[in-house]
Write an enzyme that holds these catalytic residues in place. Structure first.
Site, PDB file in Angstrom:
ATOM      1  N   LYS A  11       0.814  -1.221   0.000  1.00  0.00           N
ATOM      2  CA  LYS A  11       0.000   0.000   0.000  1.00  0.00           C
ATOM      3  C   LYS A  11       0.852   1.278   0.000  1.00  0.00           C
ATOM      4  O   LYS A  11       2.061   1.236   0.260  1.00  0.00           O
ATOM      5  CB  LYS A  11      -0.927  -0.033   1.220  1.00  0.00           C
ATOM      6  CG  LYS A  11      -1.979  -1.153   1.165  1.00  0.00           C
ATOM      7  CD  LYS A  11      -2.943  -1.073   2.349  1.00  0.00           C
ATOM      8  CE  LYS A  11      -3.984  -2.173   2.301  1.00  0.00           C
ATOM      9  NZ  LYS A  11      -4.950  -2.091   3.443  1.00  0.00           N
ATOM     10  N   TYR A  51     -12.403  -1.954  -3.043  1.00  0.00           N
ATOM     11  CA  TYR A  51     -12.886  -1.962  -1.662  1.00  0.00           C
ATOM     12  C   TYR A  51     -14.399  -1.719  -1.598  1.00  0.00           C
ATOM     13  O   TYR A  51     -14.922  -1.258  -0.589  1.00  0.00           O
ATOM     14  CB  TYR A  51     -12.131  -0.921  -0.832  1.00  0.00           C
ATOM     15  CG  TYR A  51     -10.778  -1.402  -0.333  1.00  0.00           C
ATOM     16  CD1 TYR A  51     -10.660  -2.552   0.455  1.00  0.00           C
ATOM     17  CD2 TYR A  51      -9.614  -0.702  -0.628  1.00  0.00           C
ATOM     18  CE1 TYR A  51      -9.424  -2.987   0.910  1.00  0.00           C
ATOM     19  CE2 TYR A  51      -8.376  -1.131  -0.165  1.00  0.00           C
ATOM     20  CZ  TYR A  51      -8.291  -2.276   0.603  1.00  0.00           C
ATOM     21  OH  TYR A  51      -7.069  -2.708   1.073  1.00  0.00           O
ATOM     22  N   ASN A 114      -1.932   0.574   6.715  1.00  0.00           N
ATOM     23  CA  ASN A 114      -1.417  -0.676   7.283  1.00  0.00           C
ATOM     24  C   ASN A 114      -0.605  -1.516   6.307  1.00  0.00           C
ATOM     25  O   ASN A 114      -0.525  -2.739   6.435  1.00  0.00           O
ATOM     26  CB  ASN A 114      -2.551  -1.466   7.943  1.00  0.00           C
ATOM     27  CG  ASN A 114      -3.628  -1.850   6.966  1.00  0.00           C
ATOM     28  OD1 ASN A 114      -3.510  -1.572   5.777  1.00  0.00           O
ATOM     29  ND2 ASN A 114      -4.663  -2.506   7.452  1.00  0.00           N
ATOM     30  N   HIS A 117      -2.279  -5.396   1.705  1.00  0.00           N
ATOM     31  CA  HIS A 117      -3.572  -6.083   1.562  1.00  0.00           C
ATOM     32  C   HIS A 117      -3.294  -7.527   1.185  1.00  0.00           C
ATOM     33  O   HIS A 117      -2.355  -7.802   0.434  1.00  0.00           O
ATOM     34  CB  HIS A 117      -4.410  -5.455   0.442  1.00  0.00           C
ATOM     35  CG  HIS A 117      -5.476  -6.397  -0.070  1.00  0.00           C
ATOM     36  ND1 HIS A 117      -6.664  -6.584   0.581  1.00  0.00           N
ATOM     37  CD2 HIS A 117      -5.491  -7.260  -1.134  1.00  0.00           C
ATOM     38  CE1 HIS A 117      -7.380  -7.502  -0.065  1.00  0.00           C
ATOM     39  NE2 HIS A 117      -6.683  -7.925  -1.114  1.00  0.00           N
ATOM     40  N   GLU A 128      -9.657 -10.839  -7.536  1.00  0.00           N
ATOM     41  CA  GLU A 128      -8.694  -9.737  -7.422  1.00  0.00           C
ATOM     42  C   GLU A 128      -7.525  -9.922  -8.388  1.00  0.00           C
ATOM     43  O   GLU A 128      -7.075  -8.962  -9.027  1.00  0.00           O
ATOM     44  CB  GLU A 128      -8.204  -9.633  -5.969  1.00  0.00           C
ATOM     45  CG  GLU A 128      -9.322  -9.175  -5.025  1.00  0.00           C
ATOM     46  CD  GLU A 128      -8.983  -9.291  -3.542  1.00  0.00           C
ATOM     47  OE1 GLU A 128      -9.865  -8.977  -2.728  1.00  0.00           O
ATOM     48  OE2 GLU A 128      -7.850  -9.690  -3.196  1.00  0.00           O
TER      49      GLU A 128
HETATM   50  P1  ATP Z   1      -7.240  -5.677   3.530  1.00  0.00           P
HETATM   51  O1  ATP Z   1      -8.620  -5.950   2.960  1.00  0.00           O
HETATM   52  O2  ATP Z   1      -6.650  -4.370   3.036  1.00  0.00           O
HETATM   53  O3  ATP Z   1      -6.324  -6.847   3.346  1.00  0.00           O
HETATM   54  P2  ATP Z   1      -8.143  -6.399   6.165  1.00  0.00           P
HETATM   55  O4  ATP Z   1      -8.828  -7.535   5.468  1.00  0.00           O
HETATM   56  O5  ATP Z   1      -7.185  -6.717   7.265  1.00  0.00           O
HETATM   57  O6  ATP Z   1      -7.365  -5.497   5.120  1.00  0.00           O
HETATM   58  P3  ATP Z   1     -10.648  -4.971   6.155  1.00  0.00           P
HETATM   59  O7  ATP Z   1     -11.610  -5.026   7.293  1.00  0.00           O
HETATM   60  O8  ATP Z   1     -10.955  -5.713   4.903  1.00  0.00           O
HETATM   61  O9  ATP Z   1      -9.217  -5.376   6.735  1.00  0.00           O
HETATM   62  O10 ATP Z   1     -10.434  -3.425   5.835  1.00  0.00           O
HETATM   63  C1  ATP Z   1      -9.874  -3.020   4.591  1.00  0.00           C
HETATM   64  C2  ATP Z   1      -8.922  -1.876   4.826  1.00  0.00           C
HETATM   65  O11 ATP Z   1      -9.674  -0.728   5.213  1.00  0.00           O
HETATM   66  C3  ATP Z   1      -7.927  -2.074   5.968  1.00  0.00           C
HETATM   67  O12 ATP Z   1      -6.800  -2.819   5.607  1.00  0.00           O
HETATM   68  C4  ATP Z   1      -7.568  -0.649   6.296  1.00  0.00           C
HETATM   69  O13 ATP Z   1      -6.639  -0.113   5.363  1.00  0.00           O
HETATM   70  C5  ATP Z   1      -8.909   0.057   6.123  1.00  0.00           C
HETATM   71  N1  ATP Z   1      -9.640   0.109   7.387  1.00  0.00           N
HETATM   72  C6  ATP Z   1     -10.313  -0.892   7.998  1.00  0.00           C
HETATM   73  N2  ATP Z   1     -10.869  -0.483   9.161  1.00  0.00           N
HETATM   74  C7  ATP Z   1     -10.533   0.837   9.283  1.00  0.00           C
HETATM   75  C8  ATP Z   1     -10.799   1.843  10.257  1.00  0.00           C
HETATM   76  N3  ATP Z   1     -11.533   1.589  11.344  1.00  0.00           N
HETATM   77  N4  ATP Z   1     -10.296   3.077  10.042  1.00  0.00           N
HETATM   78  C9  ATP Z   1      -9.573   3.363   8.934  1.00  0.00           C
HETATM   79  N5  ATP Z   1      -9.282   2.449   7.974  1.00  0.00           N
HETATM   80  C10 ATP Z   1      -9.748   1.211   8.150  1.00  0.00           C
HETATM   81 MG    MG Z   2     -10.055  -7.271   3.753  1.00  0.00          MG
END
Ligand code: ATP
Ligand code: MG
Length: 140
Positions: A11, A51, A114, A117, A128
């Site tokens: 990212k 997303y 973070n 992904h 994807e």
């Molecule tokens: P990813 O889908 O990116 O692999 P993940 O599966 O661990 O991450 P998801 O719940 O799918 O987490 O959330 C997608 C992304 O949205 C997160 O990786 C983060 O970048 C962002 N995100 C999730 N929760 C929050 C939050 N509370 N505040 C800000 N950003 C968030």
């Molecule tokens: Mg996710």
């Protein structure tokens, strides 16, 4: 467990800090192979589609703005049980909750920024990968 493929994104917070190689080192140390990789700039449409499942969440606007703020590196990773294995190597979404040694524990800045992904299931991995890569770009 069979050989699987998963989709990964390094990212913007990570590409901006020049961490592509450091993250790839962790991926490879875990026994996953990078079988496709390219650096791209996501469009707003790409990010909103990718997303889309989070469209109604309060952080959606911030997430899309973040994903288009700097280049990303999109990847296909291959290995035994790659989908679950990569989720383990990534660590929890919130770096404060991520286990020691994981990518997010070591590199992530916050729950939003973070660093990586990874696909969460075989169906999403296939979707994807197909969205970002042509078949001939993936060389196992
Ligand atoms: P990813 O889908 O990116 O692999 P993940 O599966 O661990 O991450 P998801 O719940 O799918 O987490 O959330 C997608 C992304 O949205 C997160 O990786 C983060 O970048 C962002 N995100 C999730 N929760 C929050 C939050 N509370 N505040 C800000 N950003 C968030
Ligand atoms: Mg996710």
């Amino acid at each position: 467990m069979a050989i699987q493929r998963t989709f990964s994104i390094i990212k913007p917070d990570a590409t901006k800090r020049n961490l592509t190689g450091a993250i790839n080192a962790k991926i490879e140390a875990a026994g996953l192979r990078v079988v496709a990789q390219k650096r791209i700039r996501m469009t707003r449409d790409n990010a909103e589609t990718f997303y889309g499942v989070h469209r109604e969440r309060p952080f959606f606007g911030e997430l899309v703005a973040f994903m288009i703020s700097e280049p990303v590196v999109v990847q296909v990773l291959e290995g035994e049980d790659a989908i679950v294995k990569y989720r383990e190597v990534m660590g929890a979404t919130d770096p404060a909750e991520a286990a020691d040694g994981t990518i997010r524990k070591e590199f992530a800045l916050s729950k939003g920024e973070n660093s990586v992904h990874g696909s969460d299931a075989p169906e999403t991995a296939a979707e994807e990968i197909a969205y970002f890569f042509a078949g001939m770009e993936i060389v196992g």
